[in-house]
Design a protein around this motif. Structure first.
Motif, PDB file in Angstrom:
ATOM      1  N   SER A  10       0.568  -0.850   0.256  1.00  0.00           N
ATOM      2  CA  SER A  10      -0.017  -0.198   0.172  1.00  0.00           C
ATOM      3  C   SER A  10       1.053   1.510   0.422  1.00  0.00           C
ATOM      4  O   SER A  10       0.933   2.207  -0.920  1.00  0.00           O
ATOM      5  N   ILE A  11       1.993   1.312   0.714  1.00  0.00           N
ATOM      6  CA  ILE A  11       3.121   2.595   0.831  1.00  0.00           C
ATOM      7  C   ILE A  11       3.542   2.699  -0.558  1.00  0.00           C
ATOM      8  O   ILE A  11       3.066   3.900  -0.959  1.00  0.00           O
ATOM      9  N   ALA A  12       4.032   1.618  -1.382  1.00  0.00           N
ATOM     10  CA  ALA A  12       4.162   1.615  -2.932  1.00  0.00           C
ATOM     11  C   ALA A  12       3.765   1.630  -3.900  1.00  0.00           C
ATOM     12  O   ALA A  12       3.806   2.876  -4.484  1.00  0.00           O
ATOM     13  N   VAL A  13       2.026   2.355  -3.592  1.00  0.00           N
ATOM     14  CA  VAL A  13       1.281   2.333  -4.304  1.00  0.00           C
ATOM     15  C   VAL A  13       0.978   3.943  -4.180  1.00  0.00           C
ATOM     16  O   VAL A  13       0.112   4.912  -4.694  1.00  0.00           O
ATOM     17  N   LEU A  14       0.217   3.979  -2.676  1.00  0.00           N
ATOM     18  CA  LEU A  14       0.311   5.682  -2.394  1.00  0.00           C
ATOM     19  C   LEU A  14       1.512   6.755  -2.634  1.00  0.00           C
ATOM     20  O   LEU A  14       1.464   7.608  -3.491  1.00  0.00           O
ATOM     21  N   GLY A  15       2.640   5.836  -2.804  1.00  0.00           N
ATOM     22  CA  GLY A  15       3.929   7.029  -2.671  1.00  0.00           C
ATOM     23  C   GLY A  15       3.782   7.500  -4.635  1.00  0.00           C
ATOM     24  O   GLY A  15       4.298   8.579  -4.688  1.00  0.00           O
ATOM     25  N   SER A  16       3.631   5.835  -5.530  1.00  0.00           N
ATOM     26  CA  SER A  16       3.719   5.751  -6.895  1.00  0.00           C
ATOM     27  C   SER A  16       2.675   6.832  -7.278  1.00  0.00           C
ATOM     28  O   SER A  16       2.854   7.514  -8.229  1.00  0.00           O
ATOM     29  N   ALA A  17       1.561   7.109  -7.048  1.00  0.00           N
ATOM     30  CA  ALA A  17       0.740   8.357  -7.356  1.00  0.00           C
ATOM     31  C   ALA A  17       0.586   9.200  -6.798  1.00  0.00           C
ATOM     32  O   ALA A  17       0.185  10.117  -7.431  1.00  0.00           O
ATOM     33  N   LEU A  18       1.274   9.757  -5.687  1.00  0.00           N
ATOM     34  CA  LEU A  18       1.364  10.744  -5.413  1.00  0.00           C
ATOM     35  C   LEU A  18       2.261  11.394  -5.811  1.00  0.00           C
ATOM     36  O   LEU A  18       2.619  13.040  -6.344  1.00  0.00           O
ATOM     37  N   ALA A  19       3.732  10.686  -6.385  1.00  0.00           N
ATOM     38  CA  ALA A  19       4.423  11.277  -6.881  1.00  0.00           C
ATOM     39  C   ALA A  19       4.229  11.752  -8.348  1.00  0.00           C
ATOM     40  O   ALA A  19       4.254  13.145  -9.066  1.00  0.00           O
ATOM     41  N   ALA A  20       3.300  10.615  -9.203  1.00  0.00           N
ATOM     42  CA  ALA A  20       2.840  11.016 -10.398  1.00  0.00           C
ATOM     43  C   ALA A  20       1.603  11.848 -10.428  1.00  0.00           C
ATOM     44  O   ALA A  20       1.847  12.645 -11.441  1.00  0.00           O
ATOM     45  N   ALA A  21       0.676  12.413  -9.426  1.00  0.00           N
ATOM     46  CA  ALA A  21       0.191  13.474  -8.835  1.00  0.00           C
ATOM     47  C   ALA A  21       0.363  14.803  -9.220  1.00  0.00           C
ATOM     48  O   ALA A  21       0.135  15.668  -9.600  1.00  0.00           O
ATOM     49  N   TYR A  22       1.717  14.827  -8.072  1.00  0.00           N
ATOM     50  CA  TYR A  22       2.295  16.356  -8.470  1.00  0.00           C
ATOM     51  C   TYR A  22       3.311  16.285  -9.159  1.00  0.00           C
ATOM     52  O   TYR A  22       3.419  17.851  -9.868  1.00  0.00           O
ATOM     53  N   GLY A  23       3.560  15.483 -10.116  1.00  0.00           N
ATOM     54  CA  GLY A  23       4.020  15.915 -11.617  1.00  0.00           C
ATOM     55  C   GLY A  23       3.378  16.208 -12.564  1.00  0.00           C
ATOM     56  O   GLY A  23       4.307  16.600 -13.067  1.00  0.00           O
ATOM     57  N   ASN A  24       2.713  15.692 -12.723  1.00  0.00           N
ATOM     58  CA  ASN A  24       1.440  15.265 -13.523  1.00  0.00           C
ATOM     59  C   ASN A  24       1.088  17.130 -13.382  1.00  0.00           C
ATOM     60  O   ASN A  24       1.465  18.013 -15.000  1.00  0.00           O
ATOM     61  N   GLY A  25       1.093  17.340 -12.058  1.00  0.00           N
ATOM     62  CA  GLY A  25       0.330  18.536 -11.633  1.00  0.00           C
ATOM     63  C   GLY A  25       1.340  20.172 -11.995  1.00  0.00           C
ATOM     64  O   GLY A  25       1.586  21.008 -12.718  1.00  0.00           O
ATOM     65  N   GLN A  26       2.999  19.899 -12.329  1.00  0.00           N
ATOM     66  CA  GLN A  26       3.884  20.287 -12.026  1.00  0.00           C
ATOM     67  C   GLN A  26       4.441  20.699 -13.814  1.00  0.00           C
ATOM     68  O   GLN A  26       4.319  22.092 -14.853  1.00  0.00           O
ATOM     69  N   VAL A  27       4.329  19.494 -14.535  1.00  0.00           N
ATOM     70  CA  VAL A  27       4.317  19.776 -16.204  1.00  0.00           C
ATOM     71  C   VAL A  27       2.613  20.263 -16.793  1.00  0.00           C
ATOM     72  O   VAL A  27       3.228  21.109 -17.347  1.00  0.00           O
ATOM     73  N   ILE A  28       1.608  20.001 -16.501  1.00  0.00           N
ATOM     74  CA  ILE A  28       0.750  21.122 -17.018  1.00  0.00           C
ATOM     75  C   ILE A  28       0.548  22.476 -16.395  1.00  0.00           C
ATOM     76  O   ILE A  28       0.154  23.766 -16.905  1.00  0.00           O
ATOM     77  N   SER A  29       0.789  22.667 -15.665  1.00  0.00           N
ATOM     78  CA  SER A  29       1.619  24.262 -14.733  1.00  0.00           C
ATOM     79  C   SER A  29       2.185  24.631 -15.677  1.00  0.00           C
ATOM     80  O   SER A  29       1.497  25.771 -16.135  1.00  0.00           O
ATOM     81  N   LYS A  30       3.377  23.838 -15.828  1.00  0.00           N
ATOM     82  CA  LYS A  30       4.042  24.612 -16.444  1.00  0.00           C
ATOM     83  C   LYS A  30       4.170  25.478 -17.999  1.00  0.00           C
ATOM     84  O   LYS A  30       4.378  25.966 -18.603  1.00  0.00           O
ATOM     85  N   THR A  31       3.465  23.600 -18.075  1.00  0.00           N
ATOM     86  CA  THR A  31       2.959  24.313 -19.681  1.00  0.00           C
ATOM     87  C   THR A  31       1.921  25.308 -20.026  1.00  0.00           C
ATOM     88  O   THR A  31       2.499  25.854 -21.151  1.00  0.00           O
ATOM     89  N   ILE A  32       0.508  24.870 -19.242  1.00  0.00           N
ATOM     90  CA  ILE A  32      -0.350  26.305 -19.381  1.00  0.00           C
ATOM     91  C   ILE A  32       0.987  27.424 -18.901  1.00  0.00           C
ATOM     92  O   ILE A  32      -0.058  28.632 -19.414  1.00  0.00           O
TER      93      ILE A  32
END
Length: 73
Positions: A10-32
């Protein structure tokens, strides 16, 4: 000791999901932000953004694979 495998999974899934959400937010934010500064580059920026988001989405998939390995092996 069997319960620790479930906690680790559960920690592996939670950590990877949080990291992906943060990364996607950063990429989309900088692109906009870049599209607002240079509207003529919007098409190129959008295609590059989709490639980046696709690569970032591989992280949760790997997290799920690791979780399944921890549970079933």
């Amino acid at each position: 000791m069997e319960g620790l495998n479930y906690i680790a999974a559960s920690i592996a899934v939670l950590g990877s999901a949080l990291a992906a959400a943060y990364g996607n937010g950063q990429v989309i934010s900088k692109t906009i932000e870049c599209m607002a500064r240079q509207p003529e580059m919007a098409k190129e920026l959008k295609s590059t953004m989709f490639i980046g988001v696709g690569l970032i989405e591989a992280v949760p998939i790997l997290g799920v694979v690791i979780a399944l390995l921890l549970i079933f092996l």
